[in-house]
Design an enzyme around this catalytic site. Structure first.
Site, mmCIF file in Angstrom:
data_model
loop_
_atom_site.group_PDB
_atom_site.id
_atom_site.type_symbol
_atom_site.label_atom_id
_atom_site.label_comp_id
_atom_site.label_asym_id
_atom_site.label_seq_id
_atom_site.Cartn_x
_atom_site.Cartn_y
_atom_site.Cartn_z
ATOM 1 N N ASN A 12 -10.230 -0.025 0.611
ATOM 2 C CA ASN A 12 -8.769 0.051 0.578
ATOM 3 C C ASN A 12 -8.275 -0.343 -0.818
ATOM 4 O O ASN A 12 -8.343 -1.518 -1.187
ATOM 5 C CB ASN A 12 -8.198 -0.883 1.652
ATOM 6 C CG ASN A 12 -6.674 -0.903 1.668
ATOM 7 O OD1 ASN A 12 -6.021 -0.364 0.776
ATOM 8 N ND2 ASN A 12 -6.110 -1.536 2.674
ATOM 9 N N CYS A 24 0.820 -1.221 0.000
ATOM 10 C CA CYS A 24 0.000 0.000 0.000
ATOM 11 C C CYS A 24 0.852 1.269 0.000
ATOM 12 O O CYS A 24 0.316 2.369 -0.166
ATOM 13 C CB CYS A 24 -0.937 0.014 1.206
ATOM 14 S SG CYS A 24 -2.041 -1.395 1.227
ATOM 15 N N HIS A 77 -3.322 6.978 3.672
ATOM 16 C CA HIS A 77 -3.783 5.736 3.054
ATOM 17 C C HIS A 77 -5.123 5.356 3.680
ATOM 18 O O HIS A 77 -5.313 5.467 4.889
ATOM 19 C CB HIS A 77 -2.737 4.643 3.297
ATOM 20 C CG HIS A 77 -3.195 3.290 2.865
ATOM 21 N ND1 HIS A 77 -3.813 3.083 1.647
ATOM 22 C CD2 HIS A 77 -3.158 2.080 3.479
ATOM 23 C CE1 HIS A 77 -4.108 1.804 1.534
ATOM 24 N NE2 HIS A 77 -3.738 1.174 2.631
HETATM 25 N N1 COA Z 1 -17.846 -9.236 9.285
HETATM 26 C C1 COA Z 1 -18.233 -9.643 10.497
HETATM 27 N N2 COA Z 1 -17.363 -10.039 11.442
HETATM 28 C C2 COA Z 1 -16.068 -10.022 11.123
HETATM 29 C C3 COA Z 1 -15.589 -9.613 9.856
HETATM 30 C C4 COA Z 1 -16.554 -9.211 8.931
HETATM 31 N N3 COA Z 1 -16.207 -8.805 7.696
HETATM 32 N N4 COA Z 1 -14.242 -9.711 9.841
HETATM 33 C C5 COA Z 1 -13.873 -10.157 11.037
HETATM 34 N N5 COA Z 1 -14.966 -10.364 11.809
HETATM 35 C C6 COA Z 1 -15.045 -10.858 13.197
HETATM 36 C C7 COA Z 1 -13.861 -11.739 13.564
HETATM 37 O O1 COA Z 1 -14.030 -13.051 13.101
HETATM 38 C C8 COA Z 1 -13.888 -11.633 15.052
HETATM 39 O O2 COA Z 1 -14.870 -12.507 15.546
HETATM 40 P P1 COA Z 1 -14.628 -13.322 16.915
HETATM 41 O O3 COA Z 1 -14.472 -12.270 17.970
HETATM 42 O O4 COA Z 1 -15.875 -14.124 17.031
HETATM 43 O O5 COA Z 1 -13.381 -14.118 16.690
HETATM 44 C C9 COA Z 1 -14.363 -10.196 15.308
HETATM 45 O O6 COA Z 1 -14.981 -9.771 14.096
HETATM 46 C C10 COA Z 1 -13.252 -9.253 15.656
HETATM 47 O O7 COA Z 1 -12.163 -9.484 14.754
HETATM 48 P P2 COA Z 1 -10.936 -8.535 14.689
HETATM 49 O O8 COA Z 1 -9.974 -9.031 13.670
HETATM 50 O O9 COA Z 1 -10.430 -8.322 16.091
HETATM 51 O O10 COA Z 1 -11.646 -7.224 14.165
HETATM 52 P P3 COA Z 1 -11.089 -5.785 14.104
HETATM 53 O O11 COA Z 1 -11.934 -4.881 14.859
HETATM 54 O O12 COA Z 1 -9.597 -5.764 14.385
HETATM 55 O O13 COA Z 1 -11.259 -5.419 12.561
HETATM 56 C C11 COA Z 1 -9.937 -5.333 10.563
HETATM 57 C C12 COA Z 1 -10.647 -6.223 11.564
HETATM 58 C C13 COA Z 1 -9.246 -6.212 9.527
HETATM 59 C C14 COA Z 1 -10.977 -4.455 9.885
HETATM 60 C C15 COA Z 1 -8.904 -4.459 11.303
HETATM 61 O O14 COA Z 1 -8.130 -5.266 12.143
HETATM 62 C C16 COA Z 1 -7.963 -3.713 10.377
HETATM 63 O O15 COA Z 1 -8.353 -2.789 9.708
HETATM 64 N N6 COA Z 1 -6.659 -4.067 10.385
HETATM 65 C C17 COA Z 1 -5.620 -3.378 9.675
HETATM 66 C C18 COA Z 1 -5.723 -3.571 8.201
HETATM 67 C C19 COA Z 1 -4.506 -2.977 7.561
HETATM 68 O O16 COA Z 1 -4.011 -1.980 8.008
HETATM 69 N N7 COA Z 1 -4.016 -3.629 6.541
HETATM 70 C C20 COA Z 1 -2.704 -3.350 6.048
HETATM 71 C C21 COA Z 1 -2.495 -2.048 5.475
HETATM 72 S S1 COA Z 1 -3.294 -1.871 3.984
#
Ligand code: COA
Length: 358
Positions: free
Chosen positions: A313, A142, A283
């Protein structure tokens, strides 16, 4: 402001005078953006539609990421990485009022080229009918656009190029695992581009900072590619397609910390404070990451451009698309300071400070 020729008028010998003039001009040489452009696919994929593809909800995606919809390339419409990149470049050149033939280098940040090779930059060069110039891609996840901007900026500063097309373009829909709700709701397609021109005025790109940490590469990677690693062989044995894999939870905090530190480094390098920044173009990975960055930098959200709700994204395309939108809305005034800041696979992170001059 004194002209360069006036600065050396005290030197009588014309040869020495010319040499000094050339050295001063080279020292003062900078790159400035003279045009911005973007292009996104026509097909809009909404959160509601994703509810039929994976176990997710519009409410969860909106609340946890800020995304409402994203754009996805359609084969039927002939959309591809190259097609989007070409259109973004044409739009940037139209704004700049320059022809493809005046471009002397193309640098494109991408990790989703239509082919493993030739590069997207070479395919765009062919599509724009530009002959005999260097054209190449930069792979930095990214952060691809700011890494590409850094290469182009250095080429202009050292005098090897005068006018460069720099783009960030992705077709992440082609490498997303559409069964993985942790990634398929986030990633999308698009392209953004700028035309860089040389200047000796105190304007344009004041600095860029780029960093990588390969030891954390496993937090976000695509299993595609050569040579066959044990993970890819396992994928083949499991009959899984080769998809992008991400540990979003571990990336989240790392993203905020890296974005904050490299944004601060950029401001300190230019003796600027948060108050001096007219607009931050970050970003667009997650609205909560952007809010964390804003809090750490003590910059109000009104001064941070976001369009994640519309495009999700788009990796290396997200900053040039956002910058083009902000520019066309007149949100970056001439003479104002813009801070670009990004984080992505590699890991990579990067920032740039521009004194806007379009
Ligand atoms: N819909 C519903 N539930 C979802 C989901 C979706 N699309 N994706 C994940 N979940 C669930 C998970 O399974 C988890 O369930 P559990 O508690 O029963 O295990 C719960 O939501 C929490 O998951 P978590 O990964 O802790 O969520 P989060 O709040 O961290 O959000 C992201 C997930 C990916 C959106 C977030 O972590 C993120 O943006 N990360 C950084 C991404 C990034 O910077 N990428 C690289 C640079 S481009």
């Amino acid at each position: 402001m004194r002209k360069n020729s006036e600065r050396v008028q005290t030197y009588g010998n014309p040869i020495i005078k010319n040499i000094i003039l050339e050295v001063i001009t080279l020292m003062l040489k900078k790159a400035r953006i003279i045009g911005t452009g973007s292009a996104v696919p026509q097909r809009i994929l909404t959160n509601k539609e994703l509810e039929d593809i994976v176990d997710t909800s519009d409410k969860w995606i909106t609340r946890r990421t800020g995304i409402k919809e994203r754009r996805i390339c359609s084969k039927k419409l002939g959309e591809s990485t190259t097609v989007l990149a070409r259109q973004a470049c044409l739009n940037a050149m139209e704004m700049a009022g320059v022809s493809p033939q005046s471009i002397d280098m193309i640098v494109i940040g991408t990790v989703t080229s239509d082919r493993m090779f030739p590069s997207t930059a070479c395919m765009v060069q062919e599509a724009l009918e530009i002959e005999d110039i260097p054209a190449f891609d930069v792979s930095a996840g990214c952060s691809g656009f700011i890494f590409a901007l850094t290469v182009a900026n250095n080429a202009i500063r050292c005098g090897t190029s005068k006018r460069i097309l720099v783009a960030g373009v992705e077709r992440l829909s082609s490498i997303v695992n559409w069964e993985d709700r942790g990634t398929c709701v986030l990633l999308a397609d698009g392209a953004g581009a700028v035309v860089l021109d040389s200047t000796t005025e105190e304007e344009g790109i004041l600095s860029t900072h780029i960093k990588s940490d390969g030891t954390a590469g496993k937090l976000l990677y695509s299993a595609d590619g050569n040579p066959y690693t044990p993970e890819i062989l396992q994928d083949i044995l499991d009959k899984k397609p080769f998809h992008l894999k991400m540990d979003g939870h571990r990336l989240f905090k790392r993203a905020i910390n890296c974005l904050t530190s490299i944004a601060k480094e950029a401001m300190e390098h230019n003796s600027l404070s948060s108050k001096d920044i007219a607009l931050v173009v970050p970003h667009q990975a997650n609205i909560r990451i952007i809010q964390g960055l804003a809090k750490n930098l003590r910059i109000p959200m009104e001064k941070i451009y976001t369009n994640i709700e519309k495009y999700g994204n788009t990796s290396s395309a997200s900053i040039p698309i956002a910058m083009d939108e902000a520019n066309r809305k007149g949100l970056i005034m001439s003479g104002g300071y813009a801070l670009l800041v990004t984080f992505g696979a590699g890991l990579t992170w990067a920032s740039a400070i521009l004194k806007w001059s379009i």
